[in-house]
Design a protein around this motif. Structure first.
Motif, PDB file in Angstrom:
ATOM      1  N   PHE A 104       0.826  -1.197   0.000  1.00  0.00           N
ATOM      2  CA  PHE A 104       0.000   0.000   0.000  1.00  0.00           C
ATOM      3  C   PHE A 104       0.864   1.252   0.000  1.00  0.00           C
ATOM      4  N   HIS A 105       0.274   2.397   0.173  1.00  0.00           N
ATOM      5  CA  HIS A 105       0.936   3.681  -0.010  1.00  0.00           C
ATOM      6  C   HIS A 105       2.220   3.837   0.803  1.00  0.00           C
ATOM      7  N   LEU A 106       2.265   3.308   1.999  1.00  0.00           N
ATOM      8  CA  LEU A 106       3.422   3.505   2.874  1.00  0.00           C
ATOM      9  C   LEU A 106       4.372   2.310   2.869  1.00  0.00           C
ATOM     10  N   LEU A 107       4.682   1.788   1.710  1.00  0.00           N
ATOM     11  CA  LEU A 107       5.603   0.655   1.591  1.00  0.00           C
ATOM     12  C   LEU A 107       6.901   0.919   2.342  1.00  0.00           C
ATOM     13  N   PHE A 108       7.442   2.123   2.209  1.00  0.00           N
ATOM     14  CA  PHE A 108       8.732   2.442   2.819  1.00  0.00           C
ATOM     15  C   PHE A 108       8.705   2.324   4.344  1.00  0.00           C
ATOM     16  N   ALA A 109       7.537   2.408   4.956  1.00  0.00           N
ATOM     17  CA  ALA A 109       7.447   2.390   6.415  1.00  0.00           C
ATOM     18  C   ALA A 109       6.861   1.096   6.976  1.00  0.00           C
ATOM     19  N   VAL A 110       5.887   0.518   6.284  1.00  0.00           N
ATOM     20  CA  VAL A 110       5.190  -0.640   6.846  1.00  0.00           C
ATOM     21  C   VAL A 110       5.106  -1.824   5.883  1.00  0.00           C
ATOM     22  N   GLY A 111       5.808  -1.764   4.756  1.00  0.00           N
ATOM     23  CA  GLY A 111       5.774  -2.866   3.800  1.00  0.00           C
ATOM     24  C   GLY A 111       6.593  -4.049   4.279  1.00  0.00           C
ATOM     25  N   ARG A 112       6.486  -5.143   3.561  1.00  0.00           N
ATOM     26  CA  ARG A 112       7.302  -6.312   3.882  1.00  0.00           C
ATOM     27  C   ARG A 112       8.775  -5.919   3.855  1.00  0.00           C
ATOM     28  N   PRO A 113       9.559  -6.408   4.800  1.00  0.00           N
ATOM     29  CA  PRO A 113      10.967  -6.007   4.868  1.00  0.00           C
ATOM     30  C   PRO A 113      11.753  -6.273   3.577  1.00  0.00           C
ATOM     31  N   ASP A 114      11.509  -7.409   2.929  1.00  0.00           N
ATOM     32  CA  ASP A 114      12.253  -7.695   1.700  1.00  0.00           C
ATOM     33  C   ASP A 114      11.902  -6.710   0.585  1.00  0.00           C
ATOM     34  N   ARG A 115      10.677  -6.257   0.560  1.00  0.00           N
ATOM     35  CA  ARG A 115      10.266  -5.278  -0.456  1.00  0.00           C
ATOM     36  C   ARG A 115      10.791  -3.884  -0.120  1.00  0.00           C
ATOM     37  N   ARG A 116      10.884  -3.574   1.158  1.00  0.00           N
ATOM     38  CA  ARG A 116      11.460  -2.283   1.558  1.00  0.00           C
ATOM     39  C   ARG A 116      12.930  -2.236   1.163  1.00  0.00           C
ATOM     40  N   VAL A 117      13.637  -3.334   1.364  1.00  0.00           N
ATOM     41  CA  VAL A 117      15.044  -3.410   0.965  1.00  0.00           C
ATOM     42  C   VAL A 117      15.157  -3.303  -0.553  1.00  0.00           C
ATOM     43  N   ASP A 118      14.314  -4.021  -1.271  1.00  0.00           N
ATOM     44  CA  ASP A 118      14.331  -3.969  -2.735  1.00  0.00           C
ATOM     45  C   ASP A 118      14.128  -2.549  -3.235  1.00  0.00           C
ATOM     46  N   ARG A 119      13.188  -1.837  -2.635  1.00  0.00           N
ATOM     47  CA  ARG A 119      12.901  -0.453  -3.028  1.00  0.00           C
ATOM     48  C   ARG A 119      14.132   0.426  -2.877  1.00  0.00           C
ATOM     49  N   VAL A 120      14.783   0.350  -1.723  1.00  0.00           N
ATOM     50  CA  VAL A 120      15.966   1.179  -1.474  1.00  0.00           C
ATOM     51  C   VAL A 120      17.108   0.795  -2.423  1.00  0.00           C
ATOM     52  N   GLU A 121      17.302  -0.498  -2.644  1.00  0.00           N
ATOM     53  CA  GLU A 121      18.365  -0.932  -3.559  1.00  0.00           C
ATOM     54  C   GLU A 121      18.122  -0.439  -4.979  1.00  0.00           C
ATOM     55  N   ARG A 122      16.876  -0.448  -5.418  1.00  0.00           N
ATOM     56  CA  ARG A 122      16.557   0.054  -6.762  1.00  0.00           C
ATOM     57  C   ARG A 122      16.801   1.558  -6.870  1.00  0.00           C
ATOM     58  N   ILE A 123      16.465   2.295  -5.825  1.00  0.00           N
ATOM     59  CA  ILE A 123      16.694   3.741  -5.831  1.00  0.00           C
ATOM     60  C   ILE A 123      18.191   4.036  -5.884  1.00  0.00           C
ATOM     61  N   VAL A 124      18.976   3.351  -5.057  1.00  0.00           N
ATOM     62  CA  VAL A 124      20.429   3.557  -5.048  1.00  0.00           C
ATOM     63  C   VAL A 124      21.010   3.206  -6.410  1.00  0.00           C
ATOM     64  N   ASP A 125      20.593   2.090  -6.982  1.00  0.00           N
ATOM     65  CA  ASP A 125      21.078   1.693  -8.311  1.00  0.00           C
ATOM     66  C   ASP A 125      20.720   2.736  -9.369  1.00  0.00           C
ATOM     67  N   TRP A 126      19.507   3.269  -9.289  1.00  0.00           N
ATOM     68  CA  TRP A 126      19.063   4.296 -10.242  1.00  0.00           C
ATOM     69  C   TRP A 126      19.964   5.524 -10.172  1.00  0.00           C
ATOM     70  N   PHE A 127      20.259   5.964  -8.949  1.00  0.00           N
ATOM     71  CA  PHE A 127      21.153   7.107  -8.781  1.00  0.00           C
ATOM     72  C   PHE A 127      22.556   6.806  -9.308  1.00  0.00           C
ATOM     73  N   ARG A 128      23.039   5.601  -9.058  1.00  0.00           N
ATOM     74  CA  ARG A 128      24.375   5.239  -9.569  1.00  0.00           C
ATOM     75  C   ARG A 128      24.418   5.293 -11.091  1.00  0.00           C
ATOM     76  N   ARG A 129      23.357   4.869 -11.709  1.00  0.00           N
ATOM     77  CA  ARG A 129      23.336   4.863 -13.182  1.00  0.00           C
ATOM     78  C   ARG A 129      23.168   6.238 -13.786  1.00  0.00           C
ATOM     79  N   TYR A 130      22.404   7.106 -13.147  1.00  0.00           N
ATOM     80  CA  TYR A 130      22.026   8.354 -13.817  1.00  0.00           C
ATOM     81  C   TYR A 130      22.571   9.637 -13.201  1.00  0.00           C
ATOM     82  N   LEU A 131      23.296   9.560 -12.088  1.00  0.00           N
ATOM     83  CA  LEU A 131      23.900  10.781 -11.524  1.00  0.00           C
ATOM     84  C   LEU A 131      25.387  10.824 -11.793  1.00  0.00           C
TER      85      LEU A 131
END
Length: 79
Positions: free
Chosen positions: A52-79
């Motif tokens: 749901f809307h607050l994945l970053f705060a109350v989502g499944r732990p593995d999905r919260r980790v996946d979200r952060v890893e994807r964001i970090v990877d995105w920044f590495r590729r495009y910044l």
């Protein structure tokens, strides 16, 4: 509506969408993704089932980790 001007976007865009999000329904991200993909712009969309809307705060732990890893990877590729 953002859909009317999304074609002006030239920056890479990462869309992280929770399928159960009632505040920001998945269809909004799907439209943006489809428009940018059609224009050949750098865009990626990830959908998180049963979240749901607050994945970053109350989502499944593995999905919260996946979200952060994807964001970090995105920044590495495009910044």
């Amino acid at each position: 509506s953002p859909f009317m001007s999304i074609h002006h976007n030239k920056a890479p865009l990462l869309l992280l969408q929770c399928e159960g999000d009632l505040r920001c329904p998945p269809v909004n991200s799907e439209i943006v993704f489809a428009i940018l993909r059609m224009l050949g712009r750098p865009v990626e969309m990830v959908r998180y089932p049963d979240e749901f809307h607050l994945l970053f705060a109350v989502g499944r732990p593995d999905r919260r980790v996946d979200r952060v890893e994807r964001i970090v990877d995105w920044f590495r590729r495009y910044l």
